[in-house]
Design a protein around this motif. Structure first.
Motif, mmCIF file in Angstrom:
data_model
loop_
_atom_site.group_PDB
_atom_site.id
_atom_site.type_symbol
_atom_site.label_atom_id
_atom_site.label_comp_id
_atom_site.label_asym_id
_atom_site.label_seq_id
_atom_site.Cartn_x
_atom_site.Cartn_y
_atom_site.Cartn_z
ATOM 1 N N GLN A 1 0.734 -1.264 0.167
ATOM 2 C CA GLN A 1 -0.287 -0.014 0.025
ATOM 3 C C GLN A 1 0.908 1.201 -0.045
ATOM 4 N N LEU A 2 2.072 1.178 0.490
ATOM 5 C CA LEU A 2 2.982 2.445 0.741
ATOM 6 C C LEU A 2 3.938 2.304 -0.568
ATOM 7 N N GLU A 3 3.636 1.641 -1.538
ATOM 8 C CA GLU A 3 4.443 1.519 -2.660
ATOM 9 C C GLU A 3 5.919 1.268 -2.611
ATOM 10 N N PHE A 4 6.293 0.537 -1.365
ATOM 11 C CA PHE A 4 7.645 0.110 -1.306
ATOM 12 C C PHE A 4 8.054 -1.041 -2.265
ATOM 13 N N ILE A 5 7.131 -1.819 -2.447
ATOM 14 C CA ILE A 5 7.203 -2.741 -3.380
ATOM 15 C C ILE A 5 6.005 -3.024 -4.323
ATOM 16 N N THR A 6 5.759 -3.699 -5.381
ATOM 17 C CA THR A 6 4.657 -3.763 -5.999
ATOM 18 C C THR A 6 4.063 -5.060 -6.233
ATOM 19 N N PRO A 7 2.753 -5.290 -6.510
ATOM 20 C CA PRO A 7 2.200 -6.563 -6.672
ATOM 21 C C PRO A 7 3.044 -7.501 -7.696
ATOM 22 N N PHE A 8 3.654 -7.053 -8.601
ATOM 23 C CA PHE A 8 4.197 -7.828 -9.463
ATOM 24 C C PHE A 8 5.670 -8.625 -8.813
ATOM 25 N N GLN A 9 5.829 -8.080 -7.520
ATOM 26 C CA GLN A 9 6.960 -8.731 -6.859
ATOM 27 C C GLN A 9 6.417 -9.850 -6.129
ATOM 28 N N LEU A 10 5.160 -10.025 -5.970
ATOM 29 C CA LEU A 10 4.294 -10.821 -5.010
ATOM 30 C C LEU A 10 3.560 -11.936 -5.610
ATOM 31 N N TYR A 11 3.075 -11.635 -6.732
ATOM 32 C CA TYR A 11 1.996 -12.783 -7.205
ATOM 33 C C TYR A 11 2.799 -14.090 -7.683
ATOM 34 N N PHE A 12 1.861 -14.889 -7.719
ATOM 35 C CA PHE A 12 2.095 -16.428 -8.057
ATOM 36 C C PHE A 12 2.561 -16.515 -9.442
ATOM 37 N N ASN A 13 3.862 -17.015 -9.532
ATOM 38 C CA ASN A 13 4.165 -17.276 -10.799
ATOM 39 C C ASN A 13 5.142 -18.311 -10.816
ATOM 40 N N PRO A 14 4.671 -19.832 -11.193
ATOM 41 C CA PRO A 14 5.405 -20.776 -11.433
ATOM 42 C C PRO A 14 6.736 -20.699 -12.053
ATOM 43 N N ASP A 15 6.792 -20.158 -13.026
ATOM 44 C CA ASP A 15 7.913 -19.731 -14.118
ATOM 45 C C ASP A 15 9.237 -19.187 -13.267
ATOM 46 N N LEU A 16 8.853 -17.990 -12.626
ATOM 47 C CA LEU A 16 9.703 -17.407 -11.631
ATOM 48 C C LEU A 16 10.041 -17.987 -10.321
ATOM 49 N N ILE A 17 9.318 -18.810 -9.905
ATOM 50 C CA ILE A 17 9.411 -19.627 -8.644
ATOM 51 C C ILE A 17 10.667 -20.530 -9.054
ATOM 52 N N PHE A 18 10.288 -21.330 -10.166
ATOM 53 C CA PHE A 18 11.235 -22.686 -10.243
ATOM 54 C C PHE A 18 12.215 -22.347 -11.347
ATOM 55 N N ARG A 19 12.137 -21.139 -11.992
ATOM 56 C CA ARG A 19 13.291 -20.823 -12.824
ATOM 57 C C ARG A 19 14.274 -19.944 -12.337
ATOM 58 N N LYS A 20 13.772 -18.797 -11.624
ATOM 59 C CA LYS A 20 14.272 -17.705 -11.159
ATOM 60 C C LYS A 20 14.610 -17.755 -9.617
ATOM 61 N N PHE A 21 13.925 -19.047 -9.080
ATOM 62 C CA PHE A 21 14.209 -19.414 -7.632
ATOM 63 C C PHE A 21 13.614 -17.970 -6.821
ATOM 64 N N GLN A 22 12.405 -17.486 -7.195
ATOM 65 C CA GLN A 22 11.978 -16.374 -6.172
ATOM 66 C C GLN A 22 10.808 -17.258 -5.410
ATOM 67 N N ILE A 23 11.442 -17.878 -4.534
ATOM 68 C CA ILE A 23 10.498 -18.790 -3.717
ATOM 69 C C ILE A 23 9.665 -17.994 -2.717
ATOM 70 N N TRP A 24 9.959 -16.694 -2.557
ATOM 71 C CA TRP A 24 9.227 -15.982 -1.515
ATOM 72 C C TRP A 24 7.638 -16.010 -2.264
ATOM 73 N N ARG A 25 7.489 -15.870 -3.405
ATOM 74 C CA ARG A 25 6.181 -15.990 -4.147
ATOM 75 C C ARG A 25 5.118 -17.050 -3.368
ATOM 76 N N LEU A 26 5.634 -18.352 -3.295
ATOM 77 C CA LEU A 26 4.913 -19.232 -2.610
ATOM 78 C C LEU A 26 4.062 -18.788 -1.456
ATOM 79 N N ILE A 27 4.824 -17.725 -0.762
ATOM 80 C CA ILE A 27 4.099 -17.211 0.529
ATOM 81 C C ILE A 27 3.399 -15.867 0.256
ATOM 82 N N THR A 28 3.889 -14.823 -0.414
ATOM 83 C CA THR A 28 3.551 -13.437 -0.656
ATOM 84 C C THR A 28 2.297 -13.505 -1.522
ATOM 85 N N ASN A 29 2.112 -14.414 -2.202
ATOM 86 C CA ASN A 29 0.755 -14.564 -2.887
ATOM 87 C C ASN A 29 -0.400 -14.696 -2.150
ATOM 88 N N PHE A 30 -0.163 -15.142 -0.797
ATOM 89 C CA PHE A 30 -1.249 -15.391 -0.042
ATOM 90 C C PHE A 30 -1.510 -13.894 0.881
#
Length: 211
Positions: A1-30
């Motif tokens: 809400q304060l725009e320190f980060i954007t929803p694009f850094q949080l949403y569930f994306n299997p490609d970014l999770i498994f290929r870019k190892f952005q594991i945090w998306r498994l939690i932040t999408n909730f």
């Protein structure tokens, strides 16, 4: 809400999770419920209310089982998210909690904004209809209801059927972390650990210097 980060850094994306190892998306999408607005506060109120009622009700004294329900529900939703274009699963998680609570309290009468009176088991479906009126997709709500029903069936229904057994077993490490260890009824404490025991030095001092 304060725009320190954007929803694009949080949403569930299997490609970014498994290929870019952005594991945090498994939690932040909730954890993202959309921009500030009616839908956001609606989800926050229901998440707090029914999470608290479950914790203080059917899960009282069973914190490890409560956490395991979170993990089990999140795991099933994530599996479904791999095959569907779902970006945020927080609302589905809220509906899952509402569904489990409603099935465990089937005789409670509910009132929705003073317009509808119904029994608690109908609450998830009323919320889904309300979400549809707000113009939201009901896929998320249906997912929450489905996962909630799977948990409720495996935990409360199937073990009580003829030939049924408990399939959802909370891992021991969760119980070790979250639950208070039970006292061993056969434990015999040392004399100095027993209630009312006075140290030897103190006993001698009292004998030498009686009051």
């Amino acid at each position: 809400q304060l725009e320190f980060i954007t929803p694009f850094q949080l949403y569930f994306n299997p490609d970014l999770i498994f290929r870019k190892f952005q594991i945090w998306r498994l939690i932040t999408n909730f954890l993202f419920f959309g921009p500030l607005g009616f839908s956001f506060f609606f989800n926050m109120i229901f998440l707090y209310r029914y999470c608290r009622m479950l914790e203080e009700g059917s899960f009282r004294g069973r914190t490890a089982d409560f956490v395991f329900m979170f993990l089990f529900g999140g795991f099933l939703m994530t599996l479904f998210g791999l095959f569907a274009s779902l970006f945020f699963l927080g609302q589905a998680f809220t509906i899952m909690l509402v569904y489990v609570w409603s099935r465990r309290n089937p005789y409670i009468r509910m009132n929705f904004f003073g317009l509808l009176n119904f029994q608690a088991p109908f609450l998830p479906w009323v919320l889904m209809g309300f979400s549809l009126l707000l113009g939201n997709s009901i896929i998320i709500d249906l997912l929450g209801i489905a996962v909630g029903h799977i948990y409720y069936f495996l935990e409360d229904v199937f073990p009580n059927q003829p030939g049924g057994k408990k399939l959802l077993l909370t891992p021991s490490f969760l119980k070790m972390v979250f639950d208070t260890p039970e006292e061993d009824p056969n434990y015999n404490p040392l004399p100095e650990d027993r209630p009312g025991h006075q140290p030897r030095d103190q006993d001698q001092n009292e004998q030498q210097h009686p009051q």
